[in-house]
Structure formats: structure tokens, C-alpha cells
Design a protein around this motif. Structure first.
Motif, PDB file in Angstrom:
ATOM      1  N   CYS A  50      78.064 119.674 -28.724  1.00 24.77           N
ATOM      2  CA  CYS A  50      77.153 119.304 -27.641  1.00 24.77           C
ATOM      3  C   CYS A  50      76.270 118.114 -28.021  1.00 24.77           C
ATOM      4  CB  CYS A  50      76.284 120.515 -27.291  1.00 24.77           C
ATOM      5  SG  CYS A  50      75.400 120.339 -25.737  1.00 24.77           S
ATOM      6  N   PRO A  51      76.294 117.036 -27.239  1.00 25.64           N
ATOM      7  CA  PRO A  51      75.471 115.859 -27.558  1.00 25.64           C
ATOM      8  C   PRO A  51      74.022 116.057 -27.101  1.00 25.64           C
ATOM      9  CG  PRO A  51      76.680 115.470 -25.532  1.00 25.64           C
ATOM     10  CD  PRO A  51      77.099 116.845 -26.021  1.00 25.64           C
ATOM     11  N   THR A  52      73.158 115.150 -27.527  1.00 25.94           N
ATOM     12  CA  THR A  52      71.766 115.134 -27.074  1.00 25.94           C
ATOM     13  C   THR A  52      71.403 113.715 -26.658  1.00 25.94           C
ATOM     14  OG1 THR A  52      70.821 114.622 -29.247  1.00 25.94           O
ATOM     15  CG2 THR A  52      71.188 116.954 -28.726  1.00 25.94           C
ATOM     16  N   ALA A  53      70.437 113.607 -25.775  1.00 31.68           N
ATOM     17  CA  ALA A  53      69.996 112.278 -25.345  1.00 31.68           C
ATOM     18  C   ALA A  53      69.429 111.486 -26.519  1.00 31.68           C
ATOM     19  CB  ALA A  53      68.957 112.417 -24.235  1.00 31.68           C
ATOM     20  N   ALA A  54      68.817 112.180 -27.476  1.00 31.32           N
ATOM     21  CA  ALA A  54      68.246 111.504 -28.646  1.00 31.32           C
ATOM     22  C   ALA A  54      69.313 110.781 -29.458  1.00 31.32           C
ATOM     23  CB  ALA A  54      67.517 112.517 -29.524  1.00 31.32           C
ATOM     24  N   MET A  55      70.550 111.218 -29.337  1.00 32.13           N
ATOM     25  CA  MET A  55      71.653 110.575 -30.058  1.00 32.13           C
ATOM     26  C   MET A  55      71.760 109.094 -29.720  1.00 32.13           C
ATOM     27  SD  MET A  55      75.654 111.560 -29.541  1.00 32.13           S
ATOM     28  CE  MET A  55      75.575 111.085 -27.803  1.00 32.13           C
ATOM     29  N   PHE A  56      71.486 108.732 -28.471  1.00 32.76           N
ATOM     30  CA  PHE A  56      71.592 107.336 -28.066  1.00 32.76           C
ATOM     31  C   PHE A  56      70.505 106.493 -28.730  1.00 32.76           C
ATOM     32  CE2 PHE A  56      73.769 109.699 -24.744  1.00 32.76           C
ATOM     33  CZ  PHE A  56      74.933 108.951 -24.589  1.00 32.76           C
ATOM     34  N   ASP A  57      69.310 107.059 -28.882  1.00 33.47           N
ATOM     35  CA  ASP A  57      68.247 106.359 -29.602  1.00 33.47           C
ATOM     36  C   ASP A  57      68.615 106.193 -31.077  1.00 33.47           C
ATOM     37  OD1 ASP A  57      66.670 106.182 -27.321  1.00 33.47           O
ATOM     38  OD2 ASP A  57      65.697 108.116 -27.702  1.00 33.47           O
ATOM     39  N   SER A 112      73.208 121.286 -19.391  1.00 34.67           N
ATOM     40  CA  SER A 112      72.245 120.225 -19.091  1.00 34.67           C
ATOM     41  C   SER A 112      72.404 119.048 -20.046  1.00 34.67           C
ATOM     42  CB  SER A 112      70.824 120.787 -19.176  1.00 34.67           C
ATOM     43  OG  SER A 112      69.869 119.779 -18.941  1.00 34.67           O
ATOM     44  N   ARG A 113      72.603 119.334 -21.332  1.00 29.43           N
ATOM     45  CA  ARG A 113      72.753 118.269 -22.318  1.00 29.43           C
ATOM     46  C   ARG A 113      74.025 117.456 -22.074  1.00 29.43           C
ATOM     47  NH1 ARG A 113      71.581 121.337 -27.954  1.00 29.43           N
ATOM     48  NH2 ARG A 113      72.929 119.639 -28.711  1.00 29.43           N
ATOM     49  N   PHE A 114      75.130 118.134 -21.814  1.00 23.48           N
ATOM     50  CA  PHE A 114      76.375 117.426 -21.529  1.00 23.48           C
ATOM     51  C   PHE A 114      76.226 116.546 -20.292  1.00 23.48           C
ATOM     52  CE2 PHE A 114      78.763 120.617 -24.146  1.00 23.48           C
ATOM     53  CZ  PHE A 114      79.451 119.712 -24.933  1.00 23.48           C
ATOM     54  N   SER A 115      75.631 117.091 -19.233  1.00 20.76           N
ATOM     55  CA  SER A 115      75.476 116.348 -17.989  1.00 20.76           C
ATOM     56  C   SER A 115      74.572 115.139 -18.168  1.00 20.76           C
ATOM     57  CB  SER A 115      74.917 117.284 -16.909  1.00 20.76           C
ATOM     58  OG  SER A 115      74.784 116.602 -15.685  1.00 20.76           O
ATOM     59  N   GLU A 116      73.448 115.331 -18.853  1.00 18.62           N
ATOM     60  CA  GLU A 116      72.518 114.230 -19.070  1.00 18.62           C
ATOM     61  C   GLU A 116      73.161 113.120 -19.896  1.00 18.62           C
ATOM     62  OE1 GLU A 116      68.017 113.429 -20.880  1.00 18.62           O
ATOM     63  OE2 GLU A 116      69.099 115.256 -21.411  1.00 18.62           O
ATOM     64  N   CYS A 117      73.871 113.481 -20.940  1.00 16.87           N
ATOM     65  CA  CYS A 117      74.488 112.469 -21.802  1.00 16.87           C
ATOM     66  C   CYS A 117      75.625 111.741 -21.081  1.00 16.87           C
ATOM     67  CB  CYS A 117      74.975 113.106 -23.092  1.00 16.87           C
ATOM     68  SG  CYS A 117      73.639 113.594 -24.197  1.00 16.87           S
ATOM     69  N   ALA A 118      76.348 112.439 -20.229  1.00 15.89           N
ATOM     70  CA  ALA A 118      77.390 111.781 -19.438  1.00 15.89           C
ATOM     71  C   ALA A 118      76.776 110.742 -18.505  1.00 15.89           C
ATOM     72  CB  ALA A 118      78.178 112.817 -18.643  1.00 15.89           C
ATOM     73  N   GLN A 119      75.641 111.077 -17.886  1.00 11.06           N
ATOM     74  CA  GLN A 119      74.973 110.123 -17.002  1.00 11.06           C
ATOM     75  C   GLN A 119      74.497 108.891 -17.772  1.00 11.06           C
ATOM     76  OE1 GLN A 119      71.866 112.090 -14.799  1.00 11.06           O
ATOM     77  NE2 GLN A 119      73.229 113.683 -14.034  1.00 11.06           N
ATOM     78  N   ILE A 120      73.931 109.117 -18.952  1.00 12.00           N
ATOM     79  CA  ILE A 120      73.478 107.986 -19.780  1.00 12.00           C
ATOM     80  C   ILE A 120      74.665 107.108 -20.147  1.00 12.00           C
ATOM     81  CG2 ILE A 120      72.502 107.338 -22.023  1.00 12.00           C
ATOM     82  CD1 ILE A 120      70.821 109.923 -21.861  1.00 12.00           C
ATOM     83  N   LEU A 121      75.759 107.726 -20.540  1.00 11.54           N
ATOM     84  CA  LEU A 121      76.932 106.973 -20.970  1.00 11.54           C
ATOM     85  C   LEU A 121      77.510 106.147 -19.831  1.00 11.54           C
ATOM     86  CD1 LEU A 121      78.720 106.509 -23.435  1.00 11.54           C
ATOM     87  CD2 LEU A 121      80.148 108.411 -22.668  1.00 11.54           C
ATOM     88  N   ARG A 122      77.534 106.699 -18.631  1.00 10.38           N
ATOM     89  CA  ARG A 122      78.094 105.952 -17.500  1.00 10.38           C
ATOM     90  C   ARG A 122      77.273 104.707 -17.170  1.00 10.38           C
ATOM     91  NH1 ARG A 122      82.453 108.070 -15.269  1.00 10.38           N
ATOM     92  NH2 ARG A 122      82.832 110.320 -15.250  1.00 10.38           N
ATOM     93  N   SER A 123      76.007 104.714 -17.550  1.00  8.11           N
ATOM     94  CA  SER A 123      75.150 103.559 -17.255  1.00  8.11           C
ATOM     95  C   SER A 123      74.939 102.649 -18.465  1.00  8.11           C
ATOM     96  CB  SER A 123      73.782 104.042 -16.755  1.00  8.11           C
ATOM     97  OG  SER A 123      73.110 104.771 -17.771  1.00  8.11           O
ATOM     98  N   MET A 142      80.527 100.454 -32.431  1.00  2.35           N
ATOM     99  CA  MET A 142      80.237 101.426 -31.380  1.00  2.35           C
ATOM    100  C   MET A 142      81.530 101.927 -30.740  1.00  2.35           C
ATOM    101  SD  MET A 142      77.481 102.798 -29.946  1.00  2.35           S
ATOM    102  CE  MET A 142      76.096 101.658 -29.791  1.00  2.35           C
ATOM    103  N   LYS A 143      82.516 101.054 -30.614  1.00  4.24           N
ATOM    104  CA  LYS A 143      83.788 101.465 -30.021  1.00  4.24           C
ATOM    105  C   LYS A 143      84.465 102.530 -30.866  1.00  4.24           C
ATOM    106  CE  LYS A 143      88.314  99.867 -28.495  1.00  4.24           C
ATOM    107  NZ  LYS A 143      89.298  98.771 -28.479  1.00  4.24           N
ATOM    108  N   VAL A 144      84.461 102.360 -32.186  1.00  9.54           N
ATOM    109  CA  VAL A 144      85.060 103.362 -33.066  1.00  9.54           C
ATOM    110  C   VAL A 144      84.351 104.699 -32.904  1.00  9.54           C
ATOM    111  CG1 VAL A 144      85.316 104.046 -35.489  1.00  9.54           C
ATOM    112  CG2 VAL A 144      86.002 101.757 -34.754  1.00  9.54           C
ATOM    113  N   ILE A 145      83.030 104.684 -32.868  1.00  9.43           N
ATOM    114  CA  ILE A 145      82.265 105.922 -32.705  1.00  9.43           C
ATOM    115  C   ILE A 145      82.614 106.595 -31.379  1.00  9.43           C
ATOM    116  CG2 ILE A 145      79.933 106.850 -32.396  1.00  9.43           C
ATOM    117  CD1 ILE A 145      78.988 104.699 -34.391  1.00  9.43           C
ATOM    118  N   ALA A 146      82.752 105.805 -30.321  1.00 11.27           N
ATOM    119  CA  ALA A 146      83.093 106.370 -29.012  1.00 11.27           C
ATOM    120  C   ALA A 146      84.495 106.965 -29.020  1.00 11.27           C
ATOM    121  CB  ALA A 146      82.979 105.294 -27.940  1.00 11.27           C
TER     122      ALA A 146
END
Length: 208
Positions: A50-57, A112-123, A142-146
């Protein structure tokens, strides 16, 4: 063919949205169902993936202005899964951490975490030339990580489906992950196994 950056972003967001929908439907009995990723039950599997929004930071903070030492996801997986690699030496710690983290997670929070992170990723477009510090290998893109994240989300979604059903990866995600994983073993060994000339153990499993 392995997808480009924008394709990866859409596939990973879709995978996380599939996780979100299934998490929202999990019953208490399903939450504690054992999985084939022993010793994990469904809760521990969720805590691991499960990802977290903090991961993007954290990813933004890891950016560096250097050439990446690893620019291919198959090479990253090859190094991690080599004999004595971190996929083997760190496996027990990783398993224990997921079990511990599961104690503070609920199906609703995971959804909630999956949904929030998917929204962040799409934008948030994935730029091929963004380089980040990365454990073990020093740096990667970043591409390799994705691409590795899509592999994790897809393989573990199959684990979830095996445990409780009701979900499956998209055909596009499965094709992308297949093409990544088949690139991990030695090419000659992989061709001989797929052509029936060598025993599967010569090339598979490609990852732990």
C-alpha cells in the motif's frame, strides 16, 4: 513491449485503483485470510504494497543532478535478486515489517491510500530524465521506479486474487510485467526454457 513513461503512469494508477476497490470490499474474515506469500495474511500483504501520499514527497527529496547508475528496471531487479542480493538478505526483515505495519492498517484506510495515490499519479507526469538516489544501486530514474512499482502492484494483486478473489490486473499491466520479468534472466537461458530446451530452473523464478 514495455510501456513508456506516460503508459506506466496510467497503468500504475489503474492498478492502485483496482486495489482500492477491492480493499473497500474486504470482509473481516478476508482481511485475516492467509496468502501464498507466507507468513503474510491479506492484512500484511496490504501493508507491504500500500502506497502513501508522503511517498511522492520522498521521491522529490531524493532527486539528484547526476547521471543514473541504473537506467533499466530489469537490471535493477537482476541486481536485487542475484544470489546474496537484498531480495534474499532482507527478505525476513521485509516480511516482519509488513506484519508489524498491518496492525495499524484497516481495509478502509488502505482503500483511501490507494485511491489518493492513484489520483496524485494521474496528475503527475513521469519524466524519463529525473534521477533519484536509490538504495543498493546508488541511483536510478523515476521511470525505473515506476516500472518496478507496477510490477509489485500487479504481482501482489495476483496474490490477493489467489487469497480472496474478486479482482484481477488489467491485461495491459499483465503484459507489461511479463515483458519486464522475462528481461531479467540471461537471454539465452530464457529462450531455451521457453523453447523447451532447458529446465525452467535455468531461468525462473526471475525474482524472489
Amino acid at each position: 513491449m514495455r510501456p513508456g513513461s506516460d503508459g506506466l503512469r496510467q497503468l500504475l494508477a489503474d492498478a492502485w485503483e483496482r486495489w482500492a476497490r477491492r480493499c473497500a470490499e474486504l470482509t473481516p474474515d478476508q482481511w485475516s485470510t492467509p496468502t501464498r506469500c507466507r507468513p503474510w495474511d491479506v492484512a500484511a500483504l496490504l501493508a507491504h504494497v500500500c502506497p502513501t501520499a508522503a511517498m511522492f514527497d520522498e521521491l522529490d527529496a531524493a532527486r539528484i543532478d547526476e547521471d543514473a547508475l541504473v537506467t533499466d528496471a530489469a537490471e535493477l531487479l537482476r541486481r536485487f535478486n542475484a544470489p546474496g542480493g537484498v531480495a534474499h538478505t532482507g527478505a525476513d526483515d521485509l516480511a516482519d515489517q509488513a506484519v508489524a505495519d498491518a496492525a495499524g492498517l484497516t481495509p478502509e484506510a488502505a482503500a483511501s491510500r490507494f485511491s489518493e495515490c492513484a489520483q496524485i499519479l494521474r496528475s503527475a507526469p513521469i519524466a524519463d530524465d529525473v534521477v533519484l538516489r536509490y538504495p543498493v544501486v546508488g541511483s536510478t530514474t523515476m521511470k525505473v521506479i515506476a516500472e518496478v512499482a507496477l510490477m509489485e502492484a500487479t504481482v501482489h494483486l495476483l496474490d490477493l486474487a489467489d487469497a480472496v478473489g474478486g479482482i484481477e490486473p488489467s491485461p495491459e499491466a499483465l503484459a507489461a510485467v511479463r515483458d519486464l520479468l522475462i528481461a531479467v534472466p540471461d537471454p539465452t537461458a530464457a529462450v531455451e526454457v521457453l523453447a523447451g530446451r532447458a529446465a525452467p530452473a535455468a531461468a525462473v523464478p526471475a525474482i524472489r
